[in-house]
Design a protein around this motif. Structure first.
Motif, PDB file in Angstrom:
ATOM      1  N   ILE A 351       0.842  -1.393  -0.356  1.00  0.00           N
ATOM      2  CA  ILE A 351       0.126   0.034  -0.178  1.00  0.00           C
ATOM      3  C   ILE A 351       0.783   1.067   0.560  1.00  0.00           C
ATOM      4  CG2 ILE A 351      -1.350   1.577   1.603  1.00  0.00           C
ATOM      5  CD1 ILE A 351      -2.640  -1.213   2.016  1.00  0.00           C
ATOM      6  N   GLU A 352       1.239   1.172   0.939  1.00  0.00           N
ATOM      7  CA  GLU A 352       2.910   2.355   0.645  1.00  0.00           C
ATOM      8  C   GLU A 352       3.507   2.843  -0.626  1.00  0.00           C
ATOM      9  OE1 GLU A 352       6.243   4.497   4.070  1.00  0.00           O
ATOM     10  OE2 GLU A 352       6.200   1.870   3.740  1.00  0.00           O
ATOM     11  N   ASP A 354       2.137   1.355  -3.683  1.00  0.00           N
ATOM     12  CA  ASP A 354       0.949   1.631  -4.547  1.00  0.00           C
ATOM     13  C   ASP A 354       0.787   3.093  -5.253  1.00  0.00           C
ATOM     14  OD1 ASP A 354      -0.700   0.461  -5.870  1.00  0.00           O
ATOM     15  OD2 ASP A 354      -2.693   0.817  -5.094  1.00  0.00           O
ATOM     16  N   ASP A 355       1.169   3.532  -6.419  1.00  0.00           N
ATOM     17  CA  ASP A 355       1.161   5.017  -6.725  1.00  0.00           C
ATOM     18  C   ASP A 355      -0.270   5.337  -7.550  1.00  0.00           C
ATOM     19  OD1 ASP A 355       2.088   4.118  -8.834  1.00  0.00           O
ATOM     20  OD2 ASP A 355       3.273   4.614  -9.962  1.00  0.00           O
ATOM     21  N   LEU A 357      -2.875   4.865  -5.711  1.00  0.00           N
ATOM     22  CA  LEU A 357      -3.401   5.621  -4.696  1.00  0.00           C
ATOM     23  C   LEU A 357      -2.611   7.080  -4.470  1.00  0.00           C
ATOM     24  CD1 LEU A 357      -3.773   3.050  -2.047  1.00  0.00           C
ATOM     25  CD2 LEU A 357      -5.434   3.362  -3.353  1.00  0.00           C
ATOM     26  N   GLN A 359      -0.554  10.098  -2.488  1.00  0.00           N
ATOM     27  CA  GLN A 359      -0.523   9.895  -1.355  1.00  0.00           C
ATOM     28  C   GLN A 359      -0.086  10.456  -0.321  1.00  0.00           C
ATOM     29  OE1 GLN A 359       3.048   9.314  -1.509  1.00  0.00           O
ATOM     30  NE2 GLN A 359       2.795   9.407   0.704  1.00  0.00           N
ATOM     31  N   ARG A 362      -2.470   7.623   0.853  1.00  0.00           N
ATOM     32  CA  ARG A 362      -1.618   6.052   1.185  1.00  0.00           C
ATOM     33  C   ARG A 362      -0.986   7.141   3.269  1.00  0.00           C
ATOM     34  NH1 ARG A 362       3.007   6.191  -2.720  1.00  0.00           N
ATOM     35  NH2 ARG A 362       1.838   7.976  -3.673  1.00  0.00           N
ATOM     36  N   ALA A 398     -10.467   3.450   0.206  1.00  0.00           N
ATOM     37  CA  ALA A 398      -9.739   4.179  -0.750  1.00  0.00           C
ATOM     38  C   ALA A 398     -10.176   4.540  -2.224  1.00  0.00           C
ATOM     39  CB  ALA A 398      -8.584   2.701  -1.029  1.00  0.00           C
TER      40      ALA A 398
END
Length: 717
Positions: A351-352, A354-355, A357, A359, A362, A398
């Motif tokens: 998840i951290e 995963d671009d 989403l 910023q 995240r 999300a």
């Protein structure tokens, strides 16, 4: 008497924009004022937070498009001017407080012109609001007025009380004077003002009376009776249902899922608390003790944007070393719990990185690492059951926030505040009962449902507008083609050419848009144009023309009347047409020097003026662009795209595909149009790296699928 001072709170000074110094007030009254301002500010914030939903519901119920547009424009105007209205309200409130005994805040309202029906209706609404407040809280307001008179040592009555309901309504109306909305919307806002500001005015009066009485202002007065007890939400049934649906405790499927990953997760066990896990003689701590350690760490999770180093494995290692020192026995984490910690850690690492989403989203979700880990330790169903409340809450947040704007304005909207509030609630309140996730999920679903419905309605309006624009462009092309077929290359009287291009083209457009190309109205409009052109040509049989002229004139008059052509212009055209008909029959010659009747050569194509259609221009395909074009052609309505430029990246959603002129229309998260292009243009932007397609699939499912694929690949021989 009571001590006076010039104490002005810093926040109030900032809000007033450094106005001229206020007259001296007793320090006690400054405290009353500031306490009241705090409650009034909170009430105004609640008003504006709920105004969007109220106006949207009214737009949803409206049957006329005009009414819908009225409420949507009011929503937009209210968002833009919210801060200025809040500031103006408090400015007027501070001003009225500083002039107590010298200034009557009701003078302006009294001087309004009640002969104006709108002013009268608004005055009636305010009188009703004031009467309801006085019937409920009149005793408390009277006691407050008496105490203010005692403190000020000057004549003072309820009309000059800056905390009176009529005065508060006056502040609100004055602050919203520049709000570009009609009377109906203003009456709605007044109702909201009564609901969210005046409803709790008894608490303000009680607090002010208590403060003044404690300072010696008529302490013998008996307090006004409490109007109602504090509202409390009773959620016992919902929590009970959530516990039943959460299924606390690992079932067979959850345990089987974790057992299937034991060998794949084994290499990660040494990465968590390596100094304590490496000791073979260490005794494993129970899951309950591990949960208590995690609950301790949960309260030290850094806020979003802080650079503080917080690595969960290191924090657990330090706590385990302390536990070992205190107990005198080396302690470690059990292998089964280590596997859960490793799996949850891999999920949050995905998840951290995963671009897809935003910023800011995240950063907020990463703060849920420990609460989600605690649920996973309690309930392995988290990994095996797609309907688990934790998974659904993460997926819903999300999905709702996928189109967040990255600028500062995007971080202040109601959705961001709601997600931030959920994260903070879990960090501060979550212990070992997963029902809290179910409760927050239910609240968020109710919130997101209303927002999604509002956004979908705006998206539909955008689609309707684009489809109407596409039909207008298509109609224009058909009308241009019909005119050019009949006019290009011919020498015709200027008055006829001008009428056909400027006026009859509108008749043709209306017929095509309303009835279609195959309709009798379209065919009749074309036939009338053909008859007109034939009637001004030299006639071999004048008697036949005389028989046709009455029907032709009637058709022309009816058509021009349908597009509301000016009567003077219509009369002038028919006068010229009469002369042209006489010439065609050989009865007379055209008058000399008449420029309108002179013939002109239509050498160029007729081009009608209409809205810009530059977005529909074709873009040539380059080598290697075919793959990107296939991706664009497979885009579904609702797909997200990120457009890159010199400023912040723009996230937008495909809301309309107009096939007639090859246009793709994109809107932001709220449904407002922000971009349009052709399929080839988007494919070219993808090839150049100026745009990228986003994966908007379910967050938890994407993360779990990616982690499992990586684990299987690592464990494969």
């Amino acid at each position: 008497m009571l001590k006076e001072g010039k104490v002005v709170p810093l926040a109030a000074a900032i809000d007033r924009g450094q106005r001229a110094p206020l007259p001296c007030l007793p320090v006690l009254l400054l405290q009353v004022r500031d306490n009241a301002a705090l409650q009034l500010r909170q009430g105004l914030q609640a008003l504006f937070d709920n105004a969007d939903d109220t106006l949207f519901e009214m737009a949803d119920r409206a049957t006329e498009r005009f009414d819908q547009n009225l409420y949507f424009e009011a929503m937009r105007d209210l968002r833009l001017k919210r801060k200025s209205i809040e500031r103006g309200f408090l400015d007027t409130f501070y001003e009225a407080f500083s002039q107590m005994g010298h200034y009557d805040p009701l003078v302006q309202a009294a001087n309004s012109d009640l002969r104006n029906p709108s002013q009268l209706e608004r005055a009636v609404a305010i009188d009703g609001m004031v009467a309801r407040v006085l019937s409920r809280d009149g005793v408390a307001l009277q006691q407050l007025t008496v105490r203010l008179h005692y403190v000020l040592e000057r004549t003072f009555d309820e009309q000059r009380n800056p905390l009176g309901p009529a005065a508060l309504c006056g502040y609100f109306l004055d602050a919203g004077r520049n709000l570009g909305v009609g009377l109906r919307v203003k009456l709605v806002l007044l109702k909201l003002f009564e609901r969210y500001v005046l409803r709790d005015i008894d608490l303000l009066y009680a607090q002010a009376n208590q403060l003044l009485a404690a300072a010696g202002a008529f302490p013998e007065l008996k307090p006004a009776p409490c109007r109602r007890a504090e509202d409390r939400r009773l959620k016992a049934r919902r929590v009970a249902a959530a516990r039943a649906s959460a299924g606390v405790g690992a079932d067979t499927a959850g345990r089987a899922f974790m057992r299937s990953l034991e060998s794949a997760l084994a290499p990660y066990r040494g990465q968590i608390a390596p100094r304590v896990q490496a000791v073979a003689s260490a005794e494993p701590i129970s899951t309950a003790d591990l949960l208590r350690l995690l609950s301790h760490l949960q309260h030290y999770v850094p806020a979003s944007g802080e650079d503080e180093d917080f690595e969960l494995g290191q924090q657990l290692e330090q706590l385990l070393l302390r536990v070992s020192v205190r107990s005198g026995t080396r302690r470690r984490i059990a292998c089964a719990d280590l596997d859960v910690i490793s799996l949850v850690g891999l999920l949050f690492a995905f998840i951290e990185a995963d671009d897809n989403l935003p910023q800011s989203l995240r950063a907020l979700i990463m703060r849920l690492h420990i609460p989600v880990l605690k649920v996973a330790l309690l309930d392995n169903n988290l990994f095996s059951r797609a309907s688990h409340p934790v998974r659904r809450l993460m997926n819903e947040m999300a999905a709702a926030a996928f189109g967040w704007e990255t600028g500062n304005d995007g971080l202040r909207d109601s959705l961001h505040l709601r997600v931030e509030r959920i994260v903070q609630r879990l960090l501060s309140d979550f212990g070992e009962d997963p029902a809290l996730f179910a409760e927050l999920l239910e609240d968020f679903l109710a919130f997101s449902h209303d927002e999604r419905r509002r956004n979908e309605l705006l998206e539909q309006r955008t689609r309707d507008a684009e489809e109407g624009r596409a039909r207008a462009l298509q109609a224009r092309q058909q009308v241009q083609q019909a005119l050019n077929q009949r006019l290009r290359g011919r020498s015709l009287p200027q008055v006829v050419v001008q009428m056909l291009v400027q006026s009859w083209s509108q008749v043709l457009l209306m017929a095509w848009l309303k009835h279609g190309e195959s309709s009798s109205a379209w065919q009749q409009a074309l036939a009338t144009m053909d008859s007109l052109l034939a009637s001004i040509a030299p006639q071999q049989h004048p008697q036949r023309l005389l028989q046709q002229v009455p029907g032709l004139l009637k058709a022309l008059r009816d058509g021009l009347a349908s597009v509301a052509l000016e009567s003077a212009a219509t009369r002038e055209f028919f006068m010229h047409l009469e002369q042209l008909h006489l010439r065609a029959c050989g009865a007379s010659e055209l008058p000399a020097g008449s420029a309108e009747l002179a013939e002109v050569l239509v050498a160029d194509d007729v081009v009608l003026a209409i809205a810009d259609e530059s977005a529909g221009l074709s873009v040539g395909l380059h080598d290697g662009q075919a793959a990107q074009l296939r991706l664009v052609q497979r885009l579904r309505i609702g797909s997200w795209v990120e457009l890159l430029d010199d400023d912040e990246p723009l996230r937008c959603k495909l809301v309309a595909r107009v096939d007639s002129n090859d246009r793709l229309v994109f809107a932001n998260r709220t449904g407002m149009k922000v971009h349009e292009c052709t399929a080839a243009g988007l494919a070219q932007a993808l090839r150049r790296g100026e745009a990228r397609l986003l994966d908007d699939g379910l967050l938890f499912e994407r993360a779990l699928a990616c982690v499992l694929a990586g684990l299987r690949q690592q464990s494969a021989p």
